[in-house]
Motif scaffolding. Structure first.
Motif, mmCIF file in Angstrom:
data_model
loop_
_atom_site.group_PDB
_atom_site.id
_atom_site.type_symbol
_atom_site.label_atom_id
_atom_site.label_comp_id
_atom_site.label_asym_id
_atom_site.label_seq_id
_atom_site.Cartn_x
_atom_site.Cartn_y
_atom_site.Cartn_z
ATOM 1 N N TRP A 120 -3.091 3.461 -2.373
ATOM 2 C CA TRP A 120 -4.534 3.627 -2.281
ATOM 3 C C TRP A 120 -4.978 5.034 -2.655
ATOM 4 O O TRP A 120 -6.170 5.302 -2.780
ATOM 5 C CB TRP A 120 -5.024 3.287 -0.875
ATOM 6 C CG TRP A 120 -4.234 3.914 0.236
ATOM 7 C CD1 TRP A 120 -3.099 3.431 0.807
ATOM 8 C CD2 TRP A 120 -4.525 5.149 0.902
ATOM 9 N NE1 TRP A 120 -2.660 4.284 1.794
ATOM 10 C CE2 TRP A 120 -3.521 5.344 1.884
ATOM 11 C CE3 TRP A 120 -5.540 6.085 0.781
ATOM 12 C CZ2 TRP A 120 -3.491 6.440 2.719
ATOM 13 C CZ3 TRP A 120 -5.511 7.191 1.627
ATOM 14 C CH2 TRP A 120 -4.498 7.355 2.579
ATOM 15 N N ARG A 121 -4.014 5.902 -2.885
ATOM 16 C CA ARG A 121 -4.322 7.236 -3.385
ATOM 17 C C ARG A 121 -3.941 7.399 -4.850
ATOM 18 O O ARG A 121 -3.893 8.516 -5.359
ATOM 19 C CB ARG A 121 -3.588 8.301 -2.572
ATOM 20 C CG ARG A 121 -4.042 8.405 -1.116
ATOM 21 C CD ARG A 121 -3.258 9.488 -0.396
ATOM 22 N NE ARG A 121 -3.675 9.614 0.986
ATOM 23 C CZ ARG A 121 -3.111 10.449 1.860
ATOM 24 N NH1 ARG A 121 -2.113 11.237 1.468
ATOM 25 N NH2 ARG A 121 -3.543 10.505 3.114
ATOM 26 N N THR A 145 0.810 -1.212 0.000
ATOM 27 C CA THR A 145 0.000 0.000 0.000
ATOM 28 C C THR A 145 0.848 1.269 0.000
ATOM 29 O O THR A 145 0.320 2.335 -0.318
ATOM 30 C CB THR A 145 -0.925 0.021 1.222
ATOM 31 O OG1 THR A 145 -0.144 -0.091 2.416
ATOM 32 C CG2 THR A 145 -1.913 -1.140 1.160
ATOM 33 N N SER A 146 2.127 1.158 0.346
ATOM 34 C CA SER A 146 3.007 2.329 0.414
ATOM 35 C C SER A 146 4.323 2.007 -0.269
ATOM 36 O O SER A 146 4.919 0.954 -0.020
ATOM 37 C CB SER A 146 3.266 2.746 1.869
ATOM 38 O OG SER A 146 2.044 3.064 2.521
ATOM 39 N N HIS A 161 1.487 6.550 -1.543
ATOM 40 C CA HIS A 161 0.485 5.582 -1.114
ATOM 41 C C HIS A 161 -0.314 5.093 -2.321
ATOM 42 O O HIS A 161 -0.897 5.905 -3.055
ATOM 43 C CB HIS A 161 -0.454 6.214 -0.075
ATOM 44 C CG HIS A 161 0.261 6.678 1.163
ATOM 45 N ND1 HIS A 161 0.804 5.810 2.089
ATOM 46 C CD2 HIS A 161 0.536 7.934 1.606
ATOM 47 C CE1 HIS A 161 1.366 6.497 3.062
ATOM 48 N NE2 HIS A 161 1.220 7.789 2.803
#
Length: 475
Positions: free
Chosen positions: A250-251, A233-234, A248
């Protein structure tokens, strides 16, 4: 063995005789120092299980090996390479060794020292080599900007049919414009994601299952290192200006190329400005990040707040950084290592040896080609109602009365079994088979109660109405 702790394996270019040092991540104290190997090449430090430490020399074509609990390297074994190593990688089980020398990849079998194959598909020097987590595939990257994905099985044992399939990569990515400096593979083998960074300021994400690029993140400065957490995720990258950035997933925007502005970038600031960060690592819980580079400092960060927790000074420019979960007892002298090396590394490809193959004795004849499995519908999974119907049909075929049928599961299981040979009466003589069949069928048509019942049920069923052809003609 004691409680396991996270330790740092750090190699630095210094004038001292220490090639690699082991330090406790919590306290920073030295647990072991490996000496006599000179300076270790970048991306050329590996561990063989919990028994040996391997490092390639920056100036000489040598591969040094230390027992994990001894400062001096193994004198009885000398690994001489065909040339100076640029990168090195070991399979997770330690069975195969990859070394990048100029534009070529050399593959050795560690236990025997045999050279299995050489791969030459890069146009410039190789910078890094990585295996997937299951060891079935490996990735190579070079100064030419190419990222190649290889199948280990076809690379070490090419087909003998004259084809070049073994020497061709599975995927070839040429999206980077400058040298690739580091790469990272996720969890899942060939179904994982691949992360690459380059001097062209791009961090690219690839899908190894489909062989396509998913995302390209353009950072403000050139990149030298990359690491991703377990959940992927990162993404953490080390830059040439002494800053580490985090992105990130998820962004991630809904576009294939995303330019990250310097004002919006989340940076870890603490290294000397202008000194590249060449190594990154994450702790087991992914709550702390460890960075190292040309400023001779190992920095430990909190990933949530991006605050510097501690800084450990080294004696030179840091070339390799690894985090391992070990017990301090493995560094004690009483810890014994198994003998994993039978001979030194060969400098030429060894010809096939008949003793390398295993003879299999097959006593059953199999059809040529790929055959389809035979399906047995009698043993399919049926619900209770269908099972009773199957049992009823079976008993009707045997000529039994419907009222005498038992619908228990034991009876069903026994009915599925074929009659044994000893159940057939032994006093059966030679009869005319044609006459027997006619008599049996005649009795079954008239006398069997089950057949009579079926006939009566059939008569009660109303037949479908037929079309009146005469009316159809009049209309």
């Amino acid at each position: 063995m004691g409680d396991a702790v996270e330790v740092l394996f750090v190699s630095a270019c210094s004038e001292e005789n220490t090639t690699c040092s082991v330090q406790d991540l919590r306290t920073g104290t030295d647990l072991m120092k490996y000496k006599g190997g000179g300076n270790a090449q970048h991306h050329s430090l590996a561990m063989l299980g919990l028994n040996y430490v391997l490092a390639a020399n920056t100036m000489k074509p040598l591969l040094h090996v230390w027992p994990i609990n001894k400062q001096e390297q193994m004198l009885s074994l000398r690994f001489v390479l065909p040339g100076k190593a640029n990168a090195m990688a070991l399979t997770p089980d330690g069975a195969y060794l990859l070394v990048g020398i100029q534009e070529s990849i050399y593959i050795w079998h560690m236990n025997t020292g045999r050279m299995l194959n050489t791969l030459s598909k890069h146009y410039q020097a190789i910078t890094c080599l990585r295996f997937t987590d299951n060891g079935e595939h490996f990735i190579s990257a070079g100064k030419d900007g190419a990222v190649l994905v290889w199948d280990l099985t076809f690379s070490i044992a090419p087909l003998d049919n004259g084809s070049q399939e073994g020497s061709e990569p599975l995927y070839s990515f040429n999206d980077h414009g400058l040298a690739v400096t580091d790469l990272h593979t996720g969890i899942g083998g060939i179904r994982s994601y691949l992360y690459t960074v380059s001097l062209d300021r791009c961090c690219k994400v690839y899908d190894l299952n489909g062989g396509i690029m998913l995302l390209s993140i353009v950072f403000p400065v050139a990149l030298h290192s990359v690491v991703v957490n377990r959940m992927e995720t990162s993404i953490y990258v080390g830059s040439a200006e002494g800053k580490a950035f985090v992105f990130h997933n998820w962004r991630a925007p809904r576009m294939k190329e995303y330019h990250l502005e310097e004002e919006k970038a989340q940076a870890f600031i603490g290294h000397t400005v202008g000194k590249p960060i060449t190594s990154l690592a994450l702790t087991m819980n992914a709550q702390q990040m460890v960075s190292a580079g040309d400023d001779k400092q190992v920095c430990v960060w909190d990933v949530v707040s991006r605050q510097l927790m501690k800084s450990i000074s080294q004696n030179g420019v840091i070339t390799n950084l690894r985090i391992r979960l070990l017990s301090p007892a493995v560094f004690q002298p009483q810890h014994k290592q198994p003998q994993l090396f039978a001979d030194s590394l060969k400098r030429m490809i060894s010809p096939p040896d008949p003793n390398d193959y295993i003879d299999l004795l097959i006593t059953t004849e199999y059809p040529k080609g790929r055959g389809k499995p035979k399906r047995n519908f009698n043993k399919c999974n049926l619900d209770p109602e269908n099972s009773r119907i199957l049992q009823k049909i079976h008993h009707i075929n045997l000529g039994e009365d419907d009222d005498a049928i038992n619908f228990s599961e034991k009876t069903l299981e026994s009915s599925e079994q074929s009659p044994k040979e000893e159940d057939v009466p032994s006093d059966v003589g030679d009869f005319d088979c044609d006459n027997i069949e006619e008599e049996d069928y005649g009795e079954a048509d008239t006398n069997s109660p089950s057949v009579q019942k079926l006939i009566a049920e059939t008569k009660n069923v109303k037949a479908p109405p037929e079309r009146n052809r005469k009316k159809a003609r009049k209309n």
